[in-house]
Every structure is written in C-alpha cells, then in structure tokens.
Design an enzyme around this catalytic site. Structure first.
Site, mmCIF file in Angstrom:
data_model
loop_
_atom_site.group_PDB
_atom_site.id
_atom_site.type_symbol
_atom_site.label_atom_id
_atom_site.label_comp_id
_atom_site.label_asym_id
_atom_site.label_seq_id
_atom_site.Cartn_x
_atom_site.Cartn_y
_atom_site.Cartn_z
ATOM 1 N N ILE A 1 14.714 -27.039 12.050
ATOM 2 C CA ILE A 1 13.973 -28.294 12.012
ATOM 3 C C ILE A 1 14.372 -29.136 10.804
ATOM 4 C CG2 ILE A 1 11.994 -27.380 10.726
ATOM 5 C CD1 ILE A 1 11.866 -29.921 13.632
ATOM 6 N N SER B 1 15.459 -21.414 -0.129
ATOM 7 C CA SER B 1 15.389 -20.736 1.152
ATOM 8 C C SER B 1 15.997 -19.350 0.989
ATOM 9 C CB SER B 1 16.149 -21.530 2.222
ATOM 10 O OG SER B 1 15.914 -21.016 3.508
ATOM 11 N N ARG B 2 15.453 -18.394 1.731
ATOM 12 C CA ARG B 2 15.959 -17.028 1.596
ATOM 13 C C ARG B 2 17.388 -16.876 2.107
ATOM 14 N NH1 ARG B 2 11.771 -13.205 4.432
ATOM 15 N NH2 ARG B 2 11.819 -14.925 5.940
ATOM 16 N N LYS C 1 4.108 -28.911 10.292
ATOM 17 C CA LYS C 1 3.065 -28.410 11.176
ATOM 18 C C LYS C 1 3.448 -27.018 11.685
ATOM 19 C CE LYS C 1 5.147 -28.439 15.237
ATOM 20 N NZ LYS C 1 5.185 -27.325 16.189
ATOM 21 N N ASP D 1 2.606 -23.170 18.997
ATOM 22 C CA ASP D 1 3.479 -23.914 18.080
ATOM 23 C C ASP D 1 3.870 -25.254 18.697
ATOM 24 O OD1 ASP D 1 5.336 -23.868 15.563
ATOM 25 O OD2 ASP D 1 6.644 -24.415 17.234
#
Length: 308
Positions: free
Chosen positions: A14, A36-37, A90, A168
């Site tokens: 996204i 971010s991992r 969201k 979702d």
C-alpha cells in the site's frame, strides 16, 4: 511555509501503490526516512525500527504508520511520546481501546493524530451525502466482494487475530456508510464465516438498523472471482442512490453523475497537512466500532479451510 518532514513506517504494497505517489505530489511534505523490518524506500535512510529511525533522524516532524494494525499501537505510542504527528492507515488499530489511549496521548502532547479512512475521499461520497441530507434514505444494501488472492496475496497477518480478515476491505464500506448516512446505525445480528484453519473471517453478513428502523444489510466476501463488487445502494423518497467501484461512480435515479477524478490518498495527505498546520486531531472510530460489534454479536460459522 516549510514542508513537513515526514517518515513512513511499515513499507509494504500500500505504501508503494498509494502513499509514496501521494506524498511525492504534495509540496506540504518532505519525505526524509523510513522504518520497516524488511523493506526500504529507495533514496531514503532506512531503519529496522521506529525507535532507531527517530533517534537517528530527530528532525522528523510526522510519521505515517502503515504496518499491520496488530503492531500499530506501539509504534504510534513511541511517535506521539516523542512529539511527532501521527497518520494512522486504516484500520487505525487492533482495538478501540488502543486508539482511545493514543487520542489521549496526542492531546497531552499537543500533536496531531489522524485516523485516515481513504474510501471517504472517493469522489462519489460527498455528492451522495449531500443528496441524502435532503432525500431521507429508507433502506440500504452494501455488497463488498473481492478476491483475497488478488488483493492480499501471501499476507498472513491479515488472517491472524487482529488482522480483521474480510473486514479489512469491509471496513472501507463501513467508512462510507457512516459518512453518508444522515443518522447513525447499530448492529442487530451478524454471521461471520471463518475458514477452519484461520483466526479471521473470510465472509460476513451484517444486519443494521437506524434508530427510526431503517434497515441496512451488508455482505462482505473474499471469495469473489471475476468482476469485483464494491457497491452501496440506497432507496430514498427521491429514488435510488447507487455508489459503485468503491465510491468512484455515482448514479442518482439511474443517471450516472459527473464526478471529480479519484484522489483518495492525495486527499488524505492534504487533510493531514491541514490538521498538522492547524494543531488539531481527527479521530473517528465509527467504522471500527461496527467491526468490533460484529465480532461481539456475530454468530460464528466454520467453513472450509483457505489456502493462499
């Protein structure tokens, strides 16, 4: 006015599809880092955690949190405690209590917290809302059906507890419903279908009504193949209102309306900048509250196992 120094946390599909193009096109922002991992943003310093990022890049003023909802509270708490403005993808969190706690922390720190609902910025939403303000709805049907293999391939988190499963995408429909209706609704009954090997539902059927008895029926399903369905149809004293393609198209009494070009994420970032500049929060939990009610009130039905 100088650009807001922004960082992205949780670099996934996204972010590449929506967030980065919207940020790049908006002069209100300067993207300065990511955390971010597993992934980074090309050309920017990348870090494995939000803590490491904030320590190394103290000039960050705001963060967009785009990781799965189960992990969002901790990152938001760290950012708010450090005095950073926070944009929540969201759904804004895994629970209502988490987001309420973040709202209180944002108020205490004097920074912005924004619960973003991108589907509310679809081009049909505000024209439909204006029409319904003068033509009272008498019934609503929501059909939100898509192919999970197409839209969420190999995303295991979405099937885990807190990942919401079919809610979702379904919460996008609920964000539109709660925006356009002139009065609130509440859940009467629901059936949630859980694959035998998953902790989140693959389908749901929901029955709501308003305080004056108007029925709202919603069907969410992740097993749709072929044409995808993101439709909301209302009956009113002035005829039928139909929003299709997730709110990208609108018909009033069978006549398709001319609408602005789709710009959901650019509009979200414009709104976030307005809130940051104005020193305000915008926290709306209505869509997530309906999902929580569905899990609380819904009847569980086990269906065949799902394998991606």
């Amino acid at each position: 006015m100088s650009a807001i120094k922004l960082a992205i946390v949780g670099v996934g599909k996204i972010v590449h599809d929506q967030h980065l193009p919207a940020i790049a096109a908006n002069p209100d922002y300067q993207l300065v880092a990511s955390a971010s991992r597993h992934n980074t943003v090309a050309g920017l310093p990348g870090f494995a955690s939000i803590e490491a990022m904030l320590a190394a890049v103290p000039e960050i003023e705001a963060v967009s949190l785009c990781m799965p909802p189960q992990y969002r509270y901790q990152a938001a708490q760290v950012a708010l405690a450090a005095g950073k403005h926070v944009f929540l993808e969201k759904p804004p969190g895994a629970t209502l209590s988490e987001v309420a706690d973040l709202e209180a922390l944002a108020a205490a720190k004097g920074v912005t917290l924004f619960t973003s609902w991108h589907s509310r910025f679809a081009p049909a939403v505000q024209p439909a809302k204006a029409y319904l303000a003068t033509h009272a709805p008498t019934a609503m049907e929501v059909i939100w059906k898509e192919d999970v293999r197409q839209w969420h391939p190999n995303q295991e988190w979405i099937w885990q507890a807190g990942g919401l499963g079919v809610f979702d995408p379904g919460i996008n429909a609920l964000s539109i419903v709660t925006e356009i209706l002139p009065a609130g609704i509440f859940l009467n009954r629901a059936t949630l279908e859980f694959p035998a090997n998953r902790d989140a539902p693959i389908a749901a059927e929901l029955h709501f009504q308003s305080a004056d008895g108007m029925p709202v029926h919603a069907q969410f399903d992740w097993r749709q193949t072929g044409k995808q369905s993101w439709d909301i149809v209302l009956q009113t004293g002035g005829g039928e209102v139909r929003l299709s393609d997730g709110g990208a198209r609108l018909w009033l009494n069978g006549v398709e309306q001319a609408l602005a070009k789709e710009a959901e994420y650019p509009s979200l970032y414009q709104r976030f900048a307005e809130l940051v500049r104005g020193g305000r929060c915008e926290v709306d939990l209505a869509p997530l509250r309906h999902v929580a009610d569905a899990f609380m009130l819904g009847r569980r039905k086990e269906v065949e196992a799902f394998f991606d």
